[in-house]
Design a protein around this motif. Structure first.
Motif, mmCIF file in Angstrom:
data_model
loop_
_atom_site.group_PDB
_atom_site.id
_atom_site.type_symbol
_atom_site.label_atom_id
_atom_site.label_comp_id
_atom_site.label_asym_id
_atom_site.label_seq_id
_atom_site.Cartn_x
_atom_site.Cartn_y
_atom_site.Cartn_z
ATOM 1 N N ILE A 183 0.928 -1.239 0.007
ATOM 2 C CA ILE A 183 0.015 0.025 0.016
ATOM 3 C C ILE A 183 0.872 1.220 -0.060
ATOM 4 O O ILE A 183 0.759 2.258 -0.792
ATOM 5 N N LYS A 184 2.031 1.250 0.746
ATOM 6 C CA LYS A 184 2.857 2.364 0.710
ATOM 7 C C LYS A 184 3.535 2.604 -0.648
ATOM 8 O O LYS A 184 3.834 3.898 -0.968
ATOM 9 N N LYS A 185 3.569 1.504 -1.497
ATOM 10 C CA LYS A 185 4.069 1.499 -2.734
ATOM 11 C C LYS A 185 3.152 2.111 -3.962
ATOM 12 O O LYS A 185 3.370 3.115 -4.533
ATOM 13 N N THR A 186 1.933 1.703 -3.768
ATOM 14 C CA THR A 186 0.854 1.765 -4.590
ATOM 15 C C THR A 186 -0.228 3.115 -4.294
ATOM 16 O O THR A 186 -0.520 3.876 -5.247
ATOM 17 N N ILE A 187 -0.455 3.252 -3.150
ATOM 18 C CA ILE A 187 -1.457 4.104 -2.667
ATOM 19 C C ILE A 187 -1.038 5.411 -2.215
ATOM 20 O O ILE A 187 -1.281 6.287 -2.373
ATOM 21 N N PHE A 188 0.062 5.434 -1.240
ATOM 22 C CA PHE A 188 0.605 6.553 -0.498
ATOM 23 C C PHE A 188 1.063 7.507 -1.641
ATOM 24 O O PHE A 188 0.816 8.877 -1.452
ATOM 25 N N PRO A 189 1.836 7.173 -2.848
ATOM 26 C CA PRO A 189 1.999 8.091 -3.535
ATOM 27 C C PRO A 189 1.035 9.030 -4.382
ATOM 28 O O PRO A 189 1.030 10.121 -4.580
ATOM 29 N N VAL A 190 -0.089 8.431 -4.424
ATOM 30 C CA VAL A 190 -1.391 9.027 -4.802
ATOM 31 C C VAL A 190 -2.074 9.926 -3.837
ATOM 32 O O VAL A 190 -2.300 11.111 -4.276
ATOM 33 N N ILE A 191 -2.441 9.469 -2.724
ATOM 34 C CA ILE A 191 -3.149 10.097 -1.699
ATOM 35 C C ILE A 191 -2.116 11.030 -1.042
ATOM 36 O O ILE A 191 -2.615 12.395 -0.785
ATOM 37 N N ILE A 192 -1.070 10.620 -0.584
ATOM 38 C CA ILE A 192 -0.292 11.817 0.163
ATOM 39 C C ILE A 192 0.366 12.418 -0.564
ATOM 40 O O ILE A 192 0.581 13.589 -0.396
ATOM 41 N N GLY A 193 0.643 11.785 -1.707
ATOM 42 C CA GLY A 193 1.419 12.867 -2.824
ATOM 43 C C GLY A 193 0.579 13.873 -3.291
ATOM 44 O O GLY A 193 0.866 15.047 -3.564
ATOM 45 N N GLU A 194 -0.816 13.729 -3.466
ATOM 46 C CA GLU A 194 -1.868 14.675 -3.837
ATOM 47 C C GLU A 194 -2.250 15.699 -2.725
ATOM 48 O O GLU A 194 -2.273 16.730 -3.102
ATOM 49 N N TYR A 195 -2.059 15.348 -1.738
ATOM 50 C CA TYR A 195 -3.057 16.039 -0.644
ATOM 51 C C TYR A 195 -2.019 16.648 0.333
ATOM 52 O O TYR A 195 -2.312 17.182 1.518
ATOM 53 N N GLY A 196 -0.681 15.765 0.573
ATOM 54 C CA GLY A 196 0.343 16.174 1.374
ATOM 55 C C GLY A 196 0.112 15.514 2.785
ATOM 56 O O GLY A 196 -0.804 15.182 3.326
ATOM 57 N N GLN A 197 1.040 15.303 3.223
ATOM 58 C CA GLN A 197 1.161 14.797 4.889
ATOM 59 C C GLN A 197 0.723 15.828 5.938
ATOM 60 O O GLN A 197 1.319 16.753 5.917
ATOM 61 N N THR A 198 -0.538 15.264 6.344
ATOM 62 C CA THR A 198 -1.257 16.224 7.624
ATOM 63 C C THR A 198 -1.404 15.503 8.758
ATOM 64 O O THR A 198 -1.240 14.471 8.519
ATOM 65 N N SER A 199 -1.959 16.337 9.620
ATOM 66 C CA SER A 199 -2.232 15.351 10.884
ATOM 67 C C SER A 199 -3.687 15.684 11.240
ATOM 68 O O SER A 199 -4.175 15.701 12.205
ATOM 69 N N GLY A 200 -4.563 15.981 10.354
ATOM 70 C CA GLY A 200 -5.943 16.169 10.253
ATOM 71 C C GLY A 200 -6.285 17.423 10.523
ATOM 72 O O GLY A 200 -5.452 18.418 10.370
#
Length: 385
Positions: A367-384
């Motif tokens: 999941i870190k390889k396939t999903i994280f680049p899409v979601i965290i890459g698109e929306y940025g690392q946040t804490s809520g």
């Protein structure tokens, strides 16, 4: 946040039956409500006890096909047993009983009302005990589910321009909800569940990541049997929580099935109230408007305890672990041995646990390889929020 919360409940939730031999027992709703009441959780300031409003067929048609609804409605009024396996109706899994359409509408209406309260009236939390029918498909009943309340309620939210995370904590994969939004980038679906290799519904693998605009917006964490609290929390902490925080939705919809518990008769996970409470507390800390819906659970005392914990945490209440004496008087004639709200933590045997750990680590890495680049890459690392 406003401090307003709504519990959706009706005595009618328990006035139908799948049959004496069916594992799904509608008495779970009454038992959960009785425990919530026994702890005084309906008398908290800011809490509103609600019933479902009638639901229009046009709302059901935002997901379900007209021919399927017509067949379900016709069978619901029949005096004699009926079946149509094209629509998944009338087999041992999805029995047709008198009033089944009305009963399915009642639960669905509760989730739609929860969405309305959160989206239109500014409620922070709304919990529909009789929701969570995540296996229902557009034109087919499946997995004890006739209408997919979560999909229909999420469609209400999407029509209002909301972005949604759907988190499924049931032991079974939330296949109907995933399929409904598989090509959407407005709904992030995340499901933690027992692996479908040998388990219903046979779906929910790491490579099911979405299609078209929705690639990267379907997330699955399949768990092996004997997955315990520590492994379940690891999967949540390393995958679900950072994705929810990064996507930062307008509304969080969570299916809170209790069939993950180690004493559930139909499943093979070994979760206790410890991991369940931990996850609910972390979701509460995100401060996102939140809709919870019921789901699975075939030890009905597990259901009552689990959903009471959800409602208490939503409302910022720490409960004493001993069950209230008034509730014990209710359950004693039913033969339930439980005296405590909370379970002791459980650890699986070493070999079983190592296999389950390997599976979690494999899923997390994928999941870190396939999903994280899409979601965290698109929306940025946040804490809520």
């Amino acid at each position: 946040m406003s401090g307003k919360s709504a519990l959706i409940y009706s005595p009618d939730f328990s006035r139908y039956s799948y049959g004496a031999e069916h594992p799904f027992k509608v008495q779970r709703y009454r038992l959960a409500y009785e425990l919530i009441q026994a702890y005084g959780l309906t008398r908290i300031p800011g809490v509103r006890l609600c019933q479902s409003r009638p639901i229009a067929e046009e709302q059901l048609l935002t997901f379900h096909s007209p021919d399927y609804l017509a067949q379900l409605k016709e069978f619901s009024t029949a005096e004699e047993p009926r079946a149509d396996f094209r629509y998944g109706l009338g087999d041992t899994e999805n029995p047709v009983f008198k009033g089944v359409y009305d009963w399915a509408c009642l639960g669905t209406a509760g989730t739609v009302e929860a969405a309305r309260l959160v989206a239109e009236e500014g409620y922070d939390f709304a919990f529909n005990l009789a929701g969570g029918w995540h296996h229902a498909h557009r034109n087919k009943a499946s997995g004890f589910s006739y209408l997919n309340d979560a999909v229909i309620a999420i469609n209400v939210l999407l029509a209002k321009g909301k972005r949604v995370v759907y988190l499924d904590l049931d032991a079974h994969h939330g296949d109907g909800v995933q399929d409904a939004f598989y090509d959407s980038d407005q709904v992030l679906t995340i499901s933690l569940h027992e692996s479908g290799v040998y388990f219903f519904p046979g779906t929910g693998f790491e490579n099911e990541t979405g299609a078209g605009k929705g690639v990267g917006y379907s997330v699955n964490i399949p768990l092996l049997e004997h997955t315990d609290d520590a492994l379940y929390m690891k999967a949540f902490d390393e995958v679900a929580f950072p994705l929810i925080a990064a996507f930062d939705p307008d509304v969080l919809v969570t299916q809170v099935g209790a069939d993950t518990f180690r004493t559930d008769p139909l499943t093979r996970l070994e979760i206790t109230t410890h991991a369940y409470s931990y996850i609910i507390r972390k979701l509460k800390a995100l401060q996102i408007p939140w809709i919870a819906v019921g789901g699975g659970g075939y030890d009905i005392m597990n259901v009552a305890r689990a959903w009471t914990i959800v409602w208490a945490i939503m409302n910022g209440i720490d409960l004493p672990p001993a069950l209230p004496s008034s509730f014990i008087k209710i359950i004693r004639p039913l033969g339930f041995p439980h005296k405590m709200l909370l379970d002791a933590m459980h650890w699986a045997d070493e070999d079983d646990r190592n296999r389950a750990l390997d599976a979690v680590e494999k899923s997390v890495a994928a999941i870190k390889k396939t999903i994280f680049p899409v979601i965290i890459g698109e929306y940025g690392q946040t804490s809520g929020k």
